[in-house]
Design a protein around this motif. Structure first.
Motif, PDB file in Angstrom:
ATOM      1  N   VAL A   1       0.891  -1.167  -0.057  1.00 43.49           N
ATOM      2  CA  VAL A   1      -0.118   0.039   0.070  1.00 43.49           C
ATOM      3  C   VAL A   1       0.795   1.370  -0.080  1.00 43.49           C
ATOM      4  O   VAL A   1       1.515   1.548   0.653  1.00 43.49           O
ATOM      5  N   GLN A   2       0.650   2.197  -0.830  1.00 36.33           N
ATOM      6  CA  GLN A   2       1.182   3.577  -0.970  1.00 36.33           C
ATOM      7  C   GLN A   2       0.131   4.635  -0.734  1.00 36.33           C
ATOM      8  O   GLN A   2      -1.083   4.526  -1.100  1.00 36.33           O
ATOM      9  N   LEU A   3       0.874   5.545   0.109  1.00 34.62           N
ATOM     10  CA  LEU A   3      -0.229   6.570   0.705  1.00 34.62           C
ATOM     11  C   LEU A   3       0.730   7.842   0.007  1.00 34.62           C
ATOM     12  O   LEU A   3       1.838   8.133   0.214  1.00 34.62           O
ATOM     13  N   VAL A   4      -0.023   8.967  -0.493  1.00 34.71           N
ATOM     14  CA  VAL A   4       0.358  10.132  -0.939  1.00 34.71           C
ATOM     15  C   VAL A   4      -0.478  11.148  -0.227  1.00 34.71           C
ATOM     16  O   VAL A   4      -1.570  11.321  -0.673  1.00 34.71           O
ATOM     17  N   GLU A   5       0.147  12.032   0.505  1.00 35.27           N
ATOM     18  CA  GLU A   5      -0.697  13.346   1.199  1.00 35.27           C
ATOM     19  C   GLU A   5      -0.318  14.513   0.221  1.00 35.27           C
ATOM     20  O   GLU A   5       0.348  14.817  -0.448  1.00 35.27           O
ATOM     21  N   SER A   6      -1.534  15.456   0.180  1.00 36.77           N
ATOM     22  CA  SER A   6      -1.487  16.829  -0.114  1.00 36.77           C
ATOM     23  C   SER A   6      -2.238  17.682   0.804  1.00 36.77           C
ATOM     24  O   SER A   6      -3.056  17.132   1.439  1.00 36.77           O
ATOM     25  N   GLY A   7      -1.847  19.005   0.533  1.00 36.14           N
ATOM     26  CA  GLY A   7      -2.815  20.108   1.121  1.00 36.14           C
ATOM     27  C   GLY A   7      -2.146  20.669   2.281  1.00 36.14           C
ATOM     28  O   GLY A   7      -2.851  21.578   3.062  1.00 36.14           O
ATOM     29  N   GLY A   8      -1.131  20.273   2.862  1.00 40.18           N
ATOM     30  CA  GLY A   8      -0.561  21.148   4.026  1.00 40.18           C
ATOM     31  C   GLY A   8      -0.274  22.498   3.272  1.00 40.18           C
ATOM     32  O   GLY A   8      -0.381  22.783   2.305  1.00 40.18           O
ATOM     33  N   GLY A   9       0.512  23.378   4.428  1.00 38.63           N
ATOM     34  CA  GLY A   9       0.666  24.829   4.065  1.00 38.63           C
ATOM     35  C   GLY A   9       0.739  25.391   5.365  1.00 38.63           C
ATOM     36  O   GLY A   9       0.639  24.923   6.426  1.00 38.63           O
ATOM     37  N   LEU A  10       0.797  26.972   5.128  1.00 44.77           N
ATOM     38  CA  LEU A  10       0.841  27.978   6.140  1.00 44.77           C
ATOM     39  C   LEU A  10      -0.482  28.651   6.279  1.00 44.77           C
ATOM     40  O   LEU A  10      -1.140  28.845   5.327  1.00 44.77           O
ATOM     41  N   VAL A  11      -0.967  28.833   7.314  1.00 40.90           N
ATOM     42  CA  VAL A  11      -2.175  29.143   7.866  1.00 40.90           C
ATOM     43  C   VAL A  11      -2.224  30.221   9.024  1.00 40.90           C
ATOM     44  O   VAL A  11      -1.635  29.819   9.979  1.00 40.90           O
ATOM     45  N   GLN A  12      -2.881  30.880   8.985  1.00 36.13           N
ATOM     46  CA  GLN A  12      -3.176  31.948  10.315  1.00 36.13           C
ATOM     47  C   GLN A  12      -3.852  31.211  11.328  1.00 36.13           C
ATOM     48  O   GLN A  12      -4.914  30.460  11.111  1.00 36.13           O
ATOM     49  N   PRO A  13      -3.818  31.673  12.799  1.00 32.06           N
ATOM     50  CA  PRO A  13      -4.635  30.899  13.474  1.00 32.06           C
ATOM     51  C   PRO A  13      -6.031  31.470  13.609  1.00 32.06           C
ATOM     52  O   PRO A  13      -6.319  32.268  12.913  1.00 32.06           O
ATOM     53  N   GLY A  14      -7.002  30.175  13.614  1.00 32.14           N
ATOM     54  CA  GLY A  14      -8.293  30.514  13.447  1.00 32.14           C
ATOM     55  C   GLY A  14      -8.654  30.040  11.900  1.00 32.14           C
ATOM     56  O   GLY A  14     -10.021  29.618  11.349  1.00 32.14           O
ATOM     57  N   GLY A  15      -7.698  29.845  11.099  1.00 31.17           N
ATOM     58  CA  GLY A  15      -7.905  29.561   9.726  1.00 31.17           C
ATOM     59  C   GLY A  15      -8.128  27.927   9.344  1.00 31.17           C
ATOM     60  O   GLY A  15      -8.379  27.419  10.397  1.00 31.17           O
ATOM     61  N   SER A  16      -8.273  27.639   8.159  1.00 32.72           N
ATOM     62  CA  SER A  16      -8.790  26.208   7.659  1.00 32.72           C
ATOM     63  C   SER A  16      -7.673  25.651   6.610  1.00 32.72           C
ATOM     64  O   SER A  16      -7.389  26.454   5.890  1.00 32.72           O
ATOM     65  N   LEU A  17      -7.514  24.234   6.769  1.00 33.98           N
ATOM     66  CA  LEU A  17      -6.976  23.834   5.848  1.00 33.98           C
ATOM     67  C   LEU A  17      -7.583  22.240   5.592  1.00 33.98           C
ATOM     68  O   LEU A  17      -8.091  21.787   6.523  1.00 33.98           O
ATOM     69  N   ARG A  18      -7.302  21.775   4.397  1.00 38.29           N
ATOM     70  CA  ARG A  18      -7.972  20.439   4.161  1.00 38.29           C
ATOM     71  C   ARG A  18      -6.660  19.683   3.847  1.00 38.29           C
ATOM     72  O   ARG A  18      -5.994  20.024   2.531  1.00 38.29           O
ATOM     73  N   THR A 117       3.223  15.825   5.233  1.00 41.39           N
ATOM     74  CA  THR A 117       2.990  17.180   4.782  1.00 41.39           C
ATOM     75  C   THR A 117       2.945  17.923   5.983  1.00 41.39           C
ATOM     76  O   THR A 117       2.253  17.983   6.923  1.00 41.39           O
ATOM     77  N   GLN A 118       3.412  19.304   5.936  1.00 37.96           N
ATOM     78  CA  GLN A 118       3.670  20.308   6.871  1.00 37.96           C
ATOM     79  C   GLN A 118       2.631  21.024   7.069  1.00 37.96           C
ATOM     80  O   GLN A 118       2.227  21.528   5.958  1.00 37.96           O
ATOM     81  N   VAL A 119       2.328  21.369   8.151  1.00 34.15           N
ATOM     82  CA  VAL A 119       0.855  22.248   8.511  1.00 34.15           C
ATOM     83  C   VAL A 119       1.689  23.316   9.589  1.00 34.15           C
ATOM     84  O   VAL A 119       2.253  22.779  10.354  1.00 34.15           O
ATOM     85  N   THR A 120       1.673  24.481   9.421  1.00 33.79           N
ATOM     86  CA  THR A 120       2.082  25.597   9.851  1.00 33.79           C
ATOM     87  C   THR A 120       1.123  26.556  10.237  1.00 33.79           C
ATOM     88  O   THR A 120       0.602  27.275   9.258  1.00 33.79           O
ATOM     89  N   VAL A 121       0.923  26.761  11.749  1.00 31.72           N
ATOM     90  CA  VAL A 121      -0.129  27.923  11.894  1.00 31.72           C
ATOM     91  C   VAL A 121       0.625  28.877  12.620  1.00 31.72           C
ATOM     92  O   VAL A 121       1.317  28.777  13.689  1.00 31.72           O
ATOM     93  N   SER A 122       0.546  30.034  11.961  1.00 31.84           N
ATOM     94  CA  SER A 122       1.473  31.149  12.287  1.00 31.84           C
ATOM     95  C   SER A 122       0.768  32.589  11.880  1.00 31.84           C
ATOM     96  O   SER A 122       0.150  32.457  10.794  1.00 31.84           O
ATOM     97  N   SER A 123       1.116  33.670  12.776  1.00 29.44           N
ATOM     98  CA  SER A 123       0.652  34.713  12.569  1.00 29.44           C
ATOM     99  C   SER A 123       1.687  35.644  11.847  1.00 29.44           C
ATOM    100  O   SER A 123       1.519  36.782  11.364  1.00 29.44           O
TER     101      SER A 123
END
Length: 123
Positions: A1-18, A117-123
């Motif tokens: 089984v192989q798994l590939v992620e997508s959708g991470g990124g930089l977002v401000q507090p209170g924001g949304s990501l999928r 995938t990196q998710v960064t929550v920063s202002s």
């Protein structure tokens, strides 16, 4: 089984990501799909998971207490995908998020992992 992620990124507090994860290979053996995360200096932890069921959108879900009410995991068995909708993001949600597939082989539990995938929550 192989798994590939997508959708991470930089977002401000209170924001949304999928986040999205696509599984390929011997996907018919997968019982549970889910998301884990690992912050710097911390152990990898479960964020959310969803089991296979008779429905096209999966079955029982499980969430870490820290994300209950903010994150939602969903699954499409026909497309072999699992998504994580994250809302109300907080600084402490910053981490590398890993897609996970779990199944039971012949007397052994098996886990497969995506590359993260990196998710960064920063202002």
């Amino acid at each position: 089984v192989q798994l590939v992620e997508s959708g991470g990124g930089l977002v401000q507090p209170g924001g949304s990501l999928r986040l999205s994860c696509s599984a390929s290979g011997n996907v018919e053996r997968i019982e549970t799909l889910g998301w884990y995360r690992q912050a710097p200096g911390k152990q990898r932890e479960l964020v959310a998971s969803i089991s296979r069921s008779g429905s096209p959108t999966g079955g029982r879900t499980k969430y870490a207490d820290a994300v209950k009410g903010r994150f939602a995991v969903s699954r499409d068995n026909a497309k072999n995908t699992v998504d994580l909708q994250m809302t109300g993001l907080k600084f402490e949600d910053t981490a590398v998020y890993f897609c996970n597939a779990f199944w039971i082989g012949v007397g052994v539990e098996i886990n497969a992992w995506g590359q993260g995938t990196q998710v960064t929550v920063s202002s």
